[in-house]
Design an enzyme around this catalytic site. Structure first.
Site, PDB file in Angstrom:
ATOM      1  N   GLU A 140      85.635 -42.573  95.331  1.00  0.00           N
ATOM      2  CA  GLU A 140      84.497 -42.100  94.543  1.00  0.00           C
ATOM      3  C   GLU A 140      84.977 -40.880  93.767  1.00  0.00           C
ATOM      4  O   GLU A 140      85.046 -39.777  94.312  1.00  0.00           O
ATOM      5  CB  GLU A 140      83.317 -41.753  95.463  1.00  0.00           C
ATOM      6  CG  GLU A 140      82.769 -42.933  96.240  1.00  0.00           C
ATOM      7  CD  GLU A 140      82.095 -43.969  95.360  1.00  0.00           C
ATOM      8  OE1 GLU A 140      81.832 -43.674  94.175  1.00  0.00           O
ATOM      9  OE2 GLU A 140      81.826 -45.072  95.853  1.00  0.00           O
ATOM     10  N   CYS A 146      79.769 -34.890  90.212  1.00  0.00           N
ATOM     11  CA  CYS A 146      80.556 -35.972  89.613  1.00  0.00           C
ATOM     12  C   CYS A 146      79.738 -36.787  88.616  1.00  0.00           C
ATOM     13  O   CYS A 146      80.305 -37.403  87.712  1.00  0.00           O
ATOM     14  CB  CYS A 146      81.126 -36.876  90.694  1.00  0.00           C
ATOM     15  SG  CYS A 146      79.882 -37.713  91.713  1.00  0.00           S
TER      16      CYS A 146
END
Length: 478
Positions: free
Chosen positions: A218, A253
């Protein structure tokens, strides 16, 4: 500042052996055991909420709202959701098969992958540690957690609480930096789940490849926004983009990295941002009443200050650097693709606006870069929406919102290409740590054996003709 005591490498090896032994003995397999551990995760968060919020305040200057909404709340709800669905998720599947194999008891069993490793980041140090753990527990795995050493207060509290609430023979925490992490990666794991930067993701993937270990990465990237001035409410768009950008001071993110907007709407969009800005922070973002999150450390603080000083665009809103590692969210106009702000993911409270001729130009710019974790679009135009669906690639495609998609556990969250691979949230986290184990039981009776007889040597022409039927199947024209 909390000072972390790193886990000795020999102790890490011993932890790995202990977790592996627990899995081999089958202690994590009973669903009742998993249910108990998942409920303990929920209790861990509820019973220590004040301490968890204090750790987020110490590490990142988080307001309680920015602790509860994206971190504490989702941890409790995710654990309870897993408990509620544990039986369903783990139930064997019986796929529909061709009639001639109907007696073979074709089944897909949900098997835990084994002893797994989860390496979590500093920016959301709790939720990005606990959500993968919930999936691992639900799947029946044992798990070693390696939290980021940069969020020291959170890492220390995670190390303290996990053995108090969970079975220490099945779930453990190790602390450390590069040396300790390198040692951890040298051990054999059955799955590695990593959240963090692309550069470190490559190191993780390389280490995992040596052991043929499956990996979930991720990562991040430059998640763009397109604001369709022809077909959206600019004030709503600005408010939602700014809200997503200011989360954790842009250290997310999925943070909106930059905004594309048609040239003729740039000024109107700036004014919409100004209105949202003034409503969010009546006394300014740096006033003590705003309680905006801070940058992680001096290095990140100076890096963002440097970006603001180097940009060739114009800082039209915010951008002032304050005390305690805080920087005002900055809106920068007239930014070009070769601007210093566009060199890499900003990961801070700076939002460049890039004027474009039209939606096709925005899509072309997005296509020319690496695949982002998220693309955000603000439009009510179906044609524009379909262009993004058909002509762009990204981990997720989000319309008329930012950041909130991380709460939608019914869809997978994950990247594509340089923004990562694999996914999680809700059942998708369970799936990540689960092996889909195929199974058949072919009856050893005279009837079945008679059907099988033609496959045995010596081969015959009639048998060949019979088994060639699939090869000769009629192919439709279209």
């Amino acid at each position: 500042m909390t000072s972390l005591k790193y886990t000795p490498k020999q102790h890490i090896t011993e932890i790995h052996s202990r977790l592996s032994k627990t899995f081999r003995e089958g202690r994590t397999l009973p669903l009742e055991y998993r249910r108990k551990q998942l409920l303990q995760v929920a209790r861990l968060v509820q019973e220590n909420a004040d301490d968890i919020m204090a750790s987020l305040k110490a590490d990142l200057g988080r307001h309680p709202f920015e602790a509860i909404l994206p971190e504490l709340g989702p941890m409790v709800s995710s654990a309870l959701h897993a408990v509620e669905n544990l039986d369903k998720w783990n139930s064997p599947e019986k796929p529909q098969v061709e009639a001639w194999r109907s007696g073979w008891d074709t089944t897909i069993f949900k098997a835990p992958k084994g002893t797994v490793l989860s390496i979590s980041p500093w920016n959301f140090p709790w939720v990005l540690t606990i959500l993968p753990l919930i999936g691992a527990i639900a799947a029946g795995c044992t798990c070693l957690i390696k939290p980021s050493e940069h969020a020291q207060a959170s890492a220390a509290l995670i190390e303290k609480l996990i053995p108090q609430y969970l079975d220490p023979d099945a779930y453990a925490v190790c602390l450390g930096a590069v040396e300790e992490t390198t040692h951890v990666l040298g051990l054999k794991w059955d799955h590695i789940f990593y959240t963090g930067s692309t550069s470190v993701g490559r190191i993780i993937a390389e280490a995992a490849a040596k052991q043929l270990t499956p990996v979930t990465l991720e990562l991040g990237g430059q998640s763009p926004v397109f604001v369709d001035g022809d077909s959206t409410d600019l004030e709503i768009a600005a408010k939602r983009i700014l809200w997503g950008k200011q989360q954790n001071a842009g250290q997310v993110c999925v943070s909106p990295n930059h905004v594309f907007v048609q040239e003729q709407y740039q000024s109107a969009l700036v004014e919409a941002f100004r209105k949202a800005y003034d409503s969010f922070w009546p006394k300014g973002p740096l006033d003590s009443s705003s309680e905006m999150a801070c940058m992680l450390n001096a290095r990140h603080y100076e890096r963002n200050k440097s970006l603001l000083s180097r940009t060739k665009g114009k800082v039209v809103i915010g951008g002032e650097a304050g005390q305690d590692l805080r920087i005002e969210p900055a809106i920068v106009t007239g930014v070009k693709l070769d601007d210093p702000l566009m060199e890499e993911e900003i990961f801070g409270p700076i939002l460049p606006i890039i004027p474009v001729a039209n939606v096709d130009a925005a899509i072309s710019h997005i296509q020319s870069g690496s695949t982002p974790l998220v693309i955000y679009i603000f439009t009510e135009n179906e044609e524009t929406k379909n262009k993004f669906v058909q002509r762009t690639q990204s981990g997720q495609l989000i319309l008329n919102e930012t950041f909130a998609q991380v709460a939608v556990y019914e869809i997978p969250f994950g990247g594509q290409g340089q923004s990562g691979y694999g996914s999680y949230l809700g059942k998708y986290t369970f799936d990540t740590f689960t092996h889909q184990r195929g199974y058949i039981n072919v009856p050893a009776d005279a009837r079945t054996e008679g059907f099988m007889q033609g496959r045995y040597p010596p081969y015959s022409a009639p048998a060949l003709e019979f088994f060639s039927q699939a090869l000769k199947a009629k192919i439709p024209d279209a």
